[in-house]
Design a protein around this motif. Structure first.
Motif, PDB file in Angstrom:
ATOM      1  N   GLN A  88      -1.338  16.063  11.179  1.00 33.28           N
ATOM      2  CA  GLN A  88      -0.657  14.847  10.745  1.00 33.28           C
ATOM      3  C   GLN A  88       0.597  15.204   9.953  1.00 33.28           C
ATOM      4  O   GLN A  88       0.669  16.267   9.322  1.00 33.28           O
ATOM      5  CB  GLN A  88      -1.590  14.011   9.874  1.00 33.28           C
ATOM      6  CG  GLN A  88      -2.798  13.457  10.603  1.00 33.28           C
ATOM      7  CD  GLN A  88      -3.681  12.626   9.690  1.00 33.28           C
ATOM      8  OE1 GLN A  88      -3.548  12.678   8.459  1.00 33.28           O
ATOM      9  NE2 GLN A  88      -4.582  11.859  10.267  1.00 33.28           N
ATOM     10  N   ASP A 113       2.659  13.916   3.680  1.00 33.80           N
ATOM     11  CA  ASP A 113       3.352  13.066   2.710  1.00 33.80           C
ATOM     12  C   ASP A 113       4.018  13.924   1.635  1.00 33.80           C
ATOM     13  O   ASP A 113       3.497  14.981   1.256  1.00 33.80           O
ATOM     14  CB  ASP A 113       2.368  12.108   2.041  1.00 33.80           C
ATOM     15  CG  ASP A 113       1.803  11.084   3.015  1.00 33.80           C
ATOM     16  OD1 ASP A 113       2.485  10.794   4.022  1.00 33.80           O
ATOM     17  OD2 ASP A 113       0.678  10.597   2.781  1.00 33.80           O
ATOM     18  N   SER A 114       5.138  13.440   1.112  1.00 35.57           N
ATOM     19  CA  SER A 114       5.895  14.227   0.127  1.00 35.57           C
ATOM     20  C   SER A 114       5.074  14.510  -1.127  1.00 35.57           C
ATOM     21  O   SER A 114       5.239  15.562  -1.756  1.00 35.57           O
ATOM     22  CB  SER A 114       7.186  13.493  -0.245  1.00 35.57           C
ATOM     23  OG  SER A 114       6.903  12.211  -0.793  1.00 35.57           O
ATOM     24  N   HIS A 115       4.169  13.597  -1.512  1.00 39.25           N
ATOM     25  CA  HIS A 115       3.384  13.829  -2.731  1.00 39.25           C
ATOM     26  C   HIS A 115       2.214  14.771  -2.486  1.00 39.25           C
ATOM     27  O   HIS A 115       1.429  15.042  -3.406  1.00 39.25           O
ATOM     28  CB  HIS A 115       2.901  12.509  -3.333  1.00 39.25           C
ATOM     29  CG  HIS A 115       2.002  11.715  -2.440  1.00 39.25           C
ATOM     30  ND1 HIS A 115       2.474  10.976  -1.375  1.00 39.25           N
ATOM     31  CD2 HIS A 115       0.657  11.542  -2.451  1.00 39.25           C
ATOM     32  CE1 HIS A 115       1.466  10.382  -0.781  1.00 39.25           C
ATOM     33  NE2 HIS A 115       0.351  10.710  -1.400  1.00 39.25           N
ATOM     34  N   HIS A 116       2.080  15.264  -1.253  1.00 38.90           N
ATOM     35  CA  HIS A 116       1.059  16.272  -0.956  1.00 38.90           C
ATOM     36  C   HIS A 116       1.672  17.654  -0.761  1.00 38.90           C
ATOM     37  O   HIS A 116       1.027  18.544  -0.218  1.00 38.90           O
ATOM     38  CB  HIS A 116       0.279  15.876   0.304  1.00 38.90           C
ATOM     39  CG  HIS A 116      -0.619  14.700   0.108  1.00 38.90           C
ATOM     40  ND1 HIS A 116      -1.054  13.904   1.141  1.00 38.90           N
ATOM     41  CD2 HIS A 116      -1.167  14.180  -1.032  1.00 38.90           C
ATOM     42  CE1 HIS A 116      -1.827  12.942   0.656  1.00 38.90           C
ATOM     43  NE2 HIS A 116      -1.914  13.095  -0.652  1.00 38.90           N
TER      44      HIS A 116
END
Length: 484
Positions: A273, A276-279
């Motif tokens: 997948q 996300d930027s916060h991951h």
């Protein structure tokens, strides 16, 4: 235990860039070890090719020095070294011109495997491929070995693949990633697919999460200019960590053959997948006393290139739905270590209470140093005083389990070069694999650029930025301690 060494067919191996650092440190000393083991037959020959003006005697002297500097116990085998050096020749070559190509053509023999190692910059791949065909040095049975980087994004990877495909069939192209040649990486497949114990547990019903760590204690000094255009994402995640992720997560191939294995790896990449930027956490190592910072090493005081990356990934398929994969890699960290850790879930119900109930099984595959595999299991602590539980490893460190044969565990480059001669592509990346990896990686890098993302500073000798610790803590998990 007696090591079984099966000789490969006689070959002519041409090493373009034969006087370079990789050839001196890894390729040529490794080939001598294969000769010493009996795997490289006496009929085989190695031809160095580079810009430097040098004769056969000069090249042999250089190789002898390389074996002395970078070899292990085998460098004491003086008689064998002399025999090995007799198998060597040298041709001064102009990769972009015509100089040396007729001489190289005259060195090649009929009836042996012809292999060409491109230990040069990717910008020269097309020139070398074109001239190998123009001078009829390569044929339909020849093999080429190409080193990373395989492009710096999807567009350049496609262009590079197209260039090589103009002269060689995909079955002739061996994209080498030395991580895949490590003994433990191959043992990972043996453990997974050769034991009834693990395969039934290898899914989201039993696995809580998986950690993949590649940590280095060195900085980028000496190669700062290159690294600053690349960074940890391009230099490590897109290739090394991606390949480890594929091997740990792929479905069982129908048989242990090159395309069957690589088809399953490709499915994993395509099932990843978007992240996300916060991951994702990026970092740069800070200065430490007299030890320079990343920006000092890169000679770029405004660099936003990362020397550290940590991220949480998910694979969108039935086997791994809901299981996070945590990846991290960095320079100037507390220890040099590469490890894959499969962390299994808690018991559905524990008969123990309090701290005694909080124990987990962990399968840890150590790639470096001290290659080996251990399974953390829970037992009773010996002695009186009640039921106190402790975690202990069932340890298979190769140097201990294999005894004196561990001294002969083959270097990754040696193994992979011998696979080239055999025509076995199982441990090499296919063109569509490389492109799929870039297709997943490019949006992450583009996102950083659009947001003007600034890496977090971290102390040298640490485990990376604090934000990387929080990446796990937010999920109620912890990174395993980095141990050398």
């Amino acid at each position: 235990m007696v090591s079984r060494v099966i000789p490969v067919d006689p070959f002519d191996l041409v090493i373009f860039g034969g006087t370079g650092d990789l050839a001196r440190r890894k390729i040529l000393p490794g080939l001598f070890r294969r000769y010493l083991s009996g795997q490289m037959t006496p009929e085989s020959r190695i031809i160095g090719a580079a810009r430097s003006e040098m004769d056969d005697a000069g090249f042999r002297e250089m190789v002898a020095d390389a074996i002395e500097e970078f070899g292990g116990p085998e460098k004491s085998e003086k008689a064998a070294i002399a025999e090995f050096l007799d198998k060597l020749a040298y041709v001064a070559i102009d990769a972009k011109g015509e100089g040396g190509w007729k001489e190289l053509a005259g060195q090649m023999r009929d009836g042996v495997v012809r292999a060409f190692y491109f230990s040069v910059a990717p910008s020269l791949f097309g020139d070398l491929a074109e001239r190998l065909h123009a001078h009829e040095i390569a044929n339909s049975e020849s093999r080429i070995v190409v080193e990373k980087p395989f492009g710096r994004d999807l567009e350049t990877a496609k262009a590079l693949n197209a260039t090589l495909a103009g002269y060689f069939d995909e079955t002739q192209i061996y994209r080498i990633d030395h991580y895949l040649g490590k003994e433990t990486v191959q043992n990972l497949m043996a453990v997974r697919f050769g034991n009834v114990l693990f395969e039934p547990l290898w899914n989201n019903h039993y696995v809580d999460h998986i950690q993949i760590t590649v940590a280095e204690t060195v900085g980028v000094g000496g190669r700062g200019a290159y690294y600053d255009k690349s960074g940890a994402m391009r230099d490590m995640v897109q290739n090394h960590l991606m390949q480890l992720l594929c091997l740990i997560a792929m479905e069982p191939p129908s048989k242990f053959e090159a395309d069957e294995v690589r088809n399953e790896k490709l499915k994993v990449i395509r099932a990843l997948q978007p992240v996300d930027s916060h991951h994702i956490v990026r970092g740069q190592y800070d200065a430490d006393g007299d030890s320079p910072s990343y920006r000092d090493d890169a000679e770029n005081p405004r660099s936003f290139t990362e020397s550290f990356v940590a991220m949480r990934c998910h694979i969108n398929n039935w086997r791994w739905a809901g299981v996070p994969f945590y990846l991290r890699t960095g320079k100037k960290m507390k220890a040099r270590a590469s490890e894959i850790a499969v962390v299994f879930k808690d018991l559905g119900h524990s008969i123990f209470e309090g701290d005694e109930a909080r124990h987990r099984n962990i399968l840890a595959i150590r790639l470096q140093p001290n290659e080996g595999i251990d399974l953390q299991v829970t037992i009773k602590e010996p002695g009186p005083g009640g039921m106190r539980l402790i975690d202990v490893p069932l340890d298979m460190t190769f140097s201990e389990a294999l005894g004196e044969e561990a001294d002969d565990v083959t270097d990754a480059y040696e193994r992979l070069i011998m696979d080239v001669i055999r025509g076995n592509q199982t441990l090499f990346m296919r063109g569509d694999e490389v492109e799929a990896a870039w297709e997943w990686t490019d949006p992450i890098i583009e996102g950083w650029n659009k947001r003007n993302d600034v890496p977090k500073w971290y102390d040298q000798g640490s485990s990376g930025p604090d934000d990387a610790l929080m990446l796990m803590h937010r999920d109620g998990r912890r990174w395993r301690d980095i141990k050398g």
